[in-house]
Design an enzyme around this catalytic site. Structure first.
Site, PDB file in Angstrom:
ATOM      1  N   SER A 122       0.850  -1.180   0.000  1.00 66.26           N
ATOM      2  CA  SER A 122       0.000   0.000   0.000  1.00 66.26           C
ATOM      3  C   SER A 122       0.889   1.234   0.000  1.00 66.26           C
ATOM      4  CB  SER A 122      -0.893   0.004   1.243  1.00 66.26           C
ATOM      5  OG  SER A 122      -1.691   1.173   1.274  1.00 66.26           O
ATOM      6  N   HIS A 136      -2.689   7.149  -4.411  1.00 69.82           N
ATOM      7  CA  HIS A 136      -2.810   6.061  -3.440  1.00 69.82           C
ATOM      8  C   HIS A 136      -3.021   4.778  -4.226  1.00 69.82           C
ATOM      9  CE1 HIS A 136      -5.538   3.263  -1.260  1.00 69.82           C
ATOM     10  NE2 HIS A 136      -4.553   3.347  -0.401  1.00 69.82           N
ATOM     11  N   ASN A 138      -3.116   0.235  -3.583  1.00 69.89           N
ATOM     12  CA  ASN A 138      -2.876  -0.958  -2.778  1.00 69.89           C
ATOM     13  C   ASN A 138      -3.229  -2.179  -3.614  1.00 69.89           C
ATOM     14  OD1 ASN A 138      -5.572  -2.235  -1.846  1.00 69.89           O
ATOM     15  ND2 ASN A 138      -5.879  -0.052  -1.454  1.00 69.89           N
ATOM     16  N   ARG A 140      -3.446  -6.472  -2.920  1.00 70.22           N
ATOM     17  CA  ARG A 140      -3.420  -7.442  -1.826  1.00 70.22           C
ATOM     18  C   ARG A 140      -3.843  -8.826  -2.315  1.00 70.22           C
ATOM     19  NH1 ARG A 140      -7.287  -3.752  -1.324  1.00 70.22           N
ATOM     20  NH2 ARG A 140      -9.443  -4.417  -1.225  1.00 70.22           N
TER      21      ARG A 140
END
Length: 178
Positions: A122, A136, A138, A140
């Protein structure tokens, strides 16, 4: 084990997805930190060579299992603050979390905890220049071990998630259209 896999690309291709994604997030963190530090150094010299900032690294552990690496660069000439963080955690997923996953369509047994593994990267980057948006992102990976009532063995269920967004400080309608 994962460090050895990262050195040998052929072994990595045959490794379980959890190990492959763990190597991926570590590579993303290293590449992003390197690139952001290079930008900070290059443009800081043009502004004030005394202001060159580097990432501060903090390794942390999670008492329930796993840990991560937090990398923060702040108060630079180019970046007000930039963070590039990874986590690699594991443990027991509580029944309440499983219930939430079931509500979102995951086929998981109810009323029990299950072993899980999760890893991700992130980042939030705040440039000083107000004409450059904050970014931003991220990515996962999540894995849960589910008992198979027919075979008596456990099976891995896994999935990916994440996203990217940019937040402008100054609205430019042409940028929005682009």
């Amino acid at each position: 084990e994962v460090a050895e896999l990262a050195k040998n690309e052929k072994q990595l291709q045959n490794a379980p997805m959890r190990h492959r994604f763990e190597v991926f997030v570590m590579q993303v963190q290293a590449e992003f930190c390197r690139a952001l530090e290079e930008m900070e150094a290059k443009y800081s010299i043009e502004i004030d060579s005394n202001e060159i900032q580097r990432f501060q690294v903090d390794r942390w552990e999670r008492s329930e299992g796993g840990g991560g690496i937090t990398c923060i660069l702040q108060d630079g000439s180019v970046f007000e603050k930039a963070g590039v963080n990874i986590s690699v955690v594991h443990g027991q997923l509580p029944p309440a979390a499983i219930a939430q996953m079931r509500a979102r369509g995951k086929n998981l047994p109810s009323n029990q905890s299950l072993p899980f593994f999760a890893t991700g990267v992130s980042s939030v980057i705040h440039p000083r220049n107000p004409n450059i948006p904050t970014i931003h992102f991220n990515f996962r990976y999540f894995e849960v071990e589910v008992p198979n009532s027919e075979t008596g063995k456990t099976e891995s269920q896994w999935w990916f998630g994440g996203g990217i967004d940019m937040t402008p400080y100054i609205l430019d309608e042409e940028d929005c259209k682009h």
